[in-house]
Design an enzyme around this catalytic site. Structure first.
Site, PDB file in Angstrom:
ATOM      1  N   HIS A 106      18.707 -36.394 -34.025  1.00 15.84           N
ATOM      2  CA  HIS A 106      19.154 -35.588 -32.987  1.00 15.84           C
ATOM      3  C   HIS A 106      19.817 -34.275 -33.295  1.00 15.84           C
ATOM      4  O   HIS A 106      20.474 -34.465 -34.160  1.00 15.84           O
ATOM      5  CB  HIS A 106      20.055 -36.682 -32.071  1.00 15.84           C
ATOM      6  CG  HIS A 106      20.992 -35.986 -31.348  1.00 15.84           C
ATOM      7  ND1 HIS A 106      22.230 -35.522 -31.864  1.00 15.84           N
ATOM      8  CD2 HIS A 106      21.042 -35.507 -30.015  1.00 15.84           C
ATOM      9  CE1 HIS A 106      22.927 -34.949 -30.523  1.00 15.84           C
ATOM     10  NE2 HIS A 106      22.036 -34.828 -29.789  1.00 15.84           N
ATOM     11  N   ASN A 108      21.860 -30.704 -31.247  1.00 12.07           N
ATOM     12  CA  ASN A 108      22.121 -29.741 -30.333  1.00 12.07           C
ATOM     13  C   ASN A 108      23.131 -28.860 -30.751  1.00 12.07           C
ATOM     14  O   ASN A 108      24.155 -28.992 -31.440  1.00 12.07           O
ATOM     15  CB  ASN A 108      22.420 -30.568 -28.644  1.00 12.07           C
ATOM     16  CG  ASN A 108      23.686 -31.039 -29.098  1.00 12.07           C
ATOM     17  OD1 ASN A 108      24.708 -30.338 -28.497  1.00 12.07           O
ATOM     18  ND2 ASN A 108      24.016 -32.287 -29.197  1.00 12.07           N
ATOM     19  N   ARG A 260      18.102 -31.745 -14.490  1.00 13.88           N
ATOM     20  CA  ARG A 260      16.877 -32.376 -14.553  1.00 13.88           C
ATOM     21  C   ARG A 260      16.832 -33.778 -15.110  1.00 13.88           C
ATOM     22  O   ARG A 260      16.846 -34.081 -16.079  1.00 13.88           O
ATOM     23  CB  ARG A 260      15.819 -31.509 -14.854  1.00 13.88           C
ATOM     24  CG  ARG A 260      14.313 -32.124 -14.535  1.00 13.88           C
ATOM     25  CD  ARG A 260      13.355 -31.146 -14.892  1.00 13.88           C
ATOM     26  NE  ARG A 260      11.880 -31.659 -14.652  1.00 13.88           N
ATOM     27  CZ  ARG A 260      11.131 -31.913 -15.420  1.00 13.88           C
ATOM     28  NH1 ARG A 260      11.563 -32.048 -16.671  1.00 13.88           N
ATOM     29  NH2 ARG A 260       9.809 -32.428 -15.054  1.00 13.88           N
TER      30      ARG A 260
END
Length: 302
Positions: A106, A108, A260
């Site tokens: 992961h 970000n 979303r």
């Protein structure tokens, strides 16, 4: 001067470069792109890869959302931000390989700014990356952490140990009393170097992700594995789901800010299993993950 347009330009380019490098590893399927708009302001570009021979599921998402009211997850720790308009943007990715000998990963990087007329804007950067192996490999862990350390070192000798410790404490399942993986980097609310250097640090971390991860994937992707090893991967993926749905700040922010849902929950693995009160056989490779790799360690070279 705070320049959010430069951050957005970098993030879009980072998403593109990461997808190109990951696609080069995957011969059997392609990333598909899904552009979306947020009713309250902003939108994003979701890129998902599924059912590949290397990546069972993965996604590399860009989002840029803004609005007049911060969601509760953003003001819980910073109540002084209540009532400010906000702008949040970032690239977030999760990769669930098919082969259980290849770790999940992961990453970000993100930027946030909150503004109020007549007051100075409040802004910060955040992000990082972490590695979640199912079968531990000490050389992989050293490479992963040494790459992370090299990305941070130009910005101060204290940055890597701080962000490493932050990652260890953040990606920890308190209800299980165990780490999610072998850690890496995590930082949030970061602005102490000023905008220019804080942005440069975020770029260094974002740019180093594929340097850290791609060699590990290449090393293991063609190794044979057993059904027992695949079943253990599915079991350990349950920990990933538990963390993302119970603790992850990005998931909470995305859902509470009207992001979303499909893109936010893209991080969840395609297949997962839970077994009641399961424990690995003592002395097994599965037990070694718990005994050797999940306890917090200093992996980087001194």
């Amino acid at each position: 001067m705070v320049d959010s347009s430069a951050v957005k330009e970098y993030l879009l380019d980072l998403q593109e470069r990461i997808c190109q490098q990951l696609q080069a590893l995957e011969p059997s399927t392609q990333f598909r792109e899904d552009a979306w708009e947020r009713e309250g302001g902003g939108g994003g570009r979701t890129r998902v890869i599924e059912n590949g021979s290397v990546f069972e599921k993965g996604g590399v998402n860009f989002s840029h959302v803004f609005g007049t009211q911060l969601p509760p997850s953003a003001t819980a720790a910073r109540p002084e931000l209540a009532g400010r308009s906000f702008e949040a943007m970032g690239v977030s990715l999760v990769l669930h390989p098919l082969n259980p000998l290849v770790p999940t990963s992961h990453a970000n990087v993100r930027f946030f700014i909150a503004e109020k007329e007549g007051e100075e804007p409040v802004w910060w950067f955040g992000g990082g990356y972490d590695l979640t192996p199912y079968y531990g490999d000490e050389a992989d862990c050293r490479h992963w952490h040494n790459t992370a350390k090299a990305a941070c070192e130009p910005f101060g000798k204290d940055i890597y140990p701080r962000f490493k410790e932050w990652c260890d404490s953040y990606f920890y399942l308190k209800h299980r009393d165990e780490a999610r993986g072998v850690g890496g980097l995590f930082f949030d609310d970061f602005h102490e170097l000023g905008f220019t250097d804080s942005f440069a640090l975020m770029r260094a971390i974002g740019d180093s992700f594929t340097q850290a991860y791609v060699p590990i994937v290449e090393k293991h992707l063609a190794r044979p594995y057993t059904e027992e090893q695949k079943n253990f991967q599915l079991y350990r993926r349950g920990r990933y789901v538990e963390f993302n749905l119970v603790y992850d700040r990005g998931t909470l922010f995305g859902l509470q800010s009207g992001g979303r849902t499909e893109s936010i929950l893209m991080s969840l693995p395609p297949r997962v299993s839970w077994q009641y009160d399961w424990h690995p056989e003592p002395g097994s490779e599965e037990a070694r993950l718990y005994d050797v790799f999940l306890p917090h360690r200093d992996w980087a070279d001194n």
